[in-house]
Design a protein around this motif. Structure first.
Motif, mmCIF file in Angstrom:
data_model
loop_
_atom_site.group_PDB
_atom_site.id
_atom_site.type_symbol
_atom_site.label_atom_id
_atom_site.label_comp_id
_atom_site.label_asym_id
_atom_site.label_seq_id
_atom_site.Cartn_x
_atom_site.Cartn_y
_atom_site.Cartn_z
ATOM 1 N N ALA A 97 0.851 -1.400 0.045
ATOM 2 C CA ALA A 97 0.146 -0.080 0.086
ATOM 3 C C ALA A 97 0.899 1.179 0.041
ATOM 4 C CB ALA A 97 -0.841 -0.081 1.082
ATOM 5 N N TYR A 98 1.891 1.371 0.594
ATOM 6 C CA TYR A 98 2.906 2.418 0.718
ATOM 7 C C TYR A 98 3.428 2.626 -0.502
ATOM 8 C CZ TYR A 98 2.240 3.431 5.751
ATOM 9 O OH TYR A 98 1.884 3.735 6.982
ATOM 10 N N ALA A 99 3.968 1.480 -1.193
ATOM 11 C CA ALA A 99 4.670 1.564 -2.380
ATOM 12 C C ALA A 99 3.491 2.192 -3.376
ATOM 13 C CB ALA A 99 5.074 0.345 -2.890
ATOM 14 N N PHE A 100 2.407 1.742 -3.497
ATOM 15 C CA PHE A 100 1.622 2.077 -4.605
ATOM 16 C C PHE A 100 0.759 3.495 -4.239
ATOM 17 C CE2 PHE A 100 1.876 -1.956 -6.058
ATOM 18 C CZ PHE A 100 1.706 -1.932 -7.365
ATOM 19 N N ILE A 101 0.886 3.866 -3.088
ATOM 20 C CA ILE A 101 0.606 5.292 -2.776
ATOM 21 C C ILE A 101 1.807 6.134 -2.959
ATOM 22 C CG2 ILE A 101 0.445 7.089 -0.736
ATOM 23 C CD1 ILE A 101 -1.033 4.810 0.862
ATOM 24 N N ALA A 102 2.835 5.922 -3.092
ATOM 25 C CA ALA A 102 4.087 6.592 -3.506
ATOM 26 C C ALA A 102 4.030 6.957 -4.948
ATOM 27 C CB ALA A 102 5.468 5.967 -3.004
ATOM 28 N N MET A 103 3.833 5.613 -5.559
ATOM 29 C CA MET A 103 4.060 5.730 -7.146
ATOM 30 C C MET A 103 2.657 6.466 -7.635
ATOM 31 S SD MET A 103 5.445 1.630 -8.172
ATOM 32 C CE MET A 103 3.938 1.034 -7.317
ATOM 33 N N SER A 104 1.473 6.484 -7.070
ATOM 34 C CA SER A 104 0.533 7.165 -7.553
ATOM 35 C C SER A 104 0.476 8.526 -7.149
ATOM 36 C CB SER A 104 -0.906 6.778 -6.858
ATOM 37 O OG SER A 104 -1.203 5.318 -7.169
ATOM 38 N N GLN A 105 1.190 9.071 -6.115
ATOM 39 C CA GLN A 105 1.391 10.220 -5.745
ATOM 40 C C GLN A 105 2.621 11.065 -6.778
ATOM 41 O OE1 GLN A 105 2.606 9.591 -1.657
ATOM 42 N NE2 GLN A 105 0.548 10.571 -0.925
ATOM 43 N N GLU A 113 5.602 13.957 -1.149
ATOM 44 C CA GLU A 113 5.063 13.139 -0.432
ATOM 45 C C GLU A 113 5.318 11.547 -1.000
ATOM 46 O OE1 GLU A 113 3.827 15.690 -1.808
ATOM 47 O OE2 GLU A 113 2.143 16.547 -0.745
ATOM 48 N N ALA A 114 5.325 11.555 -2.337
ATOM 49 C CA ALA A 114 5.670 10.166 -2.828
ATOM 50 C C ALA A 114 6.995 9.650 -2.200
ATOM 51 C CB ALA A 114 5.929 10.189 -4.187
ATOM 52 N N ASN A 115 7.923 10.542 -2.117
ATOM 53 C CA ASN A 115 9.343 10.187 -1.467
ATOM 54 C C ASN A 115 9.080 9.532 -0.079
ATOM 55 O OD1 ASN A 115 10.820 10.489 -3.838
ATOM 56 N ND2 ASN A 115 10.841 12.570 -3.355
ATOM 57 N N VAL A 116 8.179 10.413 0.851
ATOM 58 C CA VAL A 116 8.124 9.851 2.235
ATOM 59 C C VAL A 116 7.549 8.595 2.271
ATOM 60 C CG1 VAL A 116 6.712 10.274 4.343
ATOM 61 C CG2 VAL A 116 7.922 12.250 3.131
ATOM 62 N N ASN A 117 6.425 8.253 1.364
ATOM 63 C CA ASN A 117 5.887 6.755 1.525
ATOM 64 C C ASN A 117 6.733 5.736 0.646
ATOM 65 O OD1 ASN A 117 3.142 7.085 2.418
ATOM 66 N ND2 ASN A 117 2.844 8.793 0.828
ATOM 67 N N ASP A 127 9.620 -5.149 -1.941
ATOM 68 C CA ASP A 127 10.619 -5.409 -3.081
ATOM 69 C C ASP A 127 10.938 -4.180 -4.110
ATOM 70 O OD1 ASP A 127 10.894 -7.805 -2.080
ATOM 71 O OD2 ASP A 127 9.185 -8.770 -3.200
ATOM 72 N N LEU A 128 9.779 -3.671 -4.794
ATOM 73 C CA LEU A 128 10.157 -2.334 -5.708
ATOM 74 C C LEU A 128 10.993 -1.295 -4.959
ATOM 75 C CD1 LEU A 128 6.920 -2.132 -7.566
ATOM 76 C CD2 LEU A 128 9.089 -2.771 -8.555
ATOM 77 N N ALA A 129 10.428 -1.068 -3.690
ATOM 78 C CA ALA A 129 11.357 0.147 -3.041
ATOM 79 C C ALA A 129 12.681 -0.177 -2.520
ATOM 80 C CB ALA A 129 10.526 0.248 -1.641
ATOM 81 N N ILE A 130 12.909 -1.579 -2.394
ATOM 82 C CA ILE A 130 14.426 -1.984 -2.277
ATOM 83 C C ILE A 130 15.095 -2.007 -3.460
ATOM 84 C CG2 ILE A 130 15.707 -4.014 -1.476
ATOM 85 C CD1 ILE A 130 13.564 -4.590 0.521
ATOM 86 N N ILE A 131 14.801 -2.238 -4.533
ATOM 87 C CA ILE A 131 15.359 -2.568 -5.928
ATOM 88 C C ILE A 131 15.753 -1.064 -6.434
ATOM 89 C CG2 ILE A 131 15.150 -3.002 -8.198
ATOM 90 C CD1 ILE A 131 13.398 -5.540 -7.323
#
Length: 143
Positions: A97-105, A113-117, A127-131
């Motif tokens: 949820a945090y990753a998709f909030i970030a990508m959507s933002q 805001e996207a960077n915070v999430n 996994d995406l946020a780690i890569i």
């Protein structure tokens, strides 16, 4: 919608009819028709409500993830964020949820805001946020 509809009256549909709506959504998702899948997932939650079908309430988390993905892939970023917020009420540490909030933002231009999430998703082990060290590095095209 779904989890947040606390109306406890008699269901307007049967469990079988409700599951048929769900299977329609899944079918469109599998065909990669994400806009139609999102429509049917939303209808599923509207019909289902919370507490009317206790056996199905346990599936809400997984179904909200399907709705979230359908909304994101159909480029309905504002609705995706709303669904992610509902997912976070079910699981406050949902890395997806945090990753998709970030990508959507990010897609909507809310970079800070996207960077915070995105950082929160990374902390939780997404996994995406780690890569990808930055949400701006993620390129999701052709879905």
């Amino acid at each position: 919608m779904g989890l947040f509809d606390f109306f406890s009256g008699k269901p307007q549909v049967s469990e079988q009819q409700l599951m048929q709506k769900c299977m329609q959504a899944v079918g469109y998702y599998q065909k990669r028709d994400f806009a139609t899948a999102a429509k049917y997932f939303s209808e599923y939650f509207d019909l289902k409500g919370f507490g009317r079908f206790p056996r199905l309430d346990a599936d809400d988390y997984r179904m909200y993830l399907n709705l979230m993905l359908s909304q994101f892939y159909s480029r309905n970023y504002s609705e995706c964020i709303k669904t992610c917020q509902k997912i976070l009420k079910l699981n406050a540490n949902s890395k997806d949820a945090y990753a998709f909030i970030a990508m959507s933002q990010f897609k909507l231009g809310y970079t800070s805001e996207a960077n915070v999430n995105w950082n929160r998703a990374r902390e939780l082990g997404n996994d995406l946020a780690i890569i990808f060290s930055s949400v701006s590095d993620v390129k999701m095209e052709g879905f």
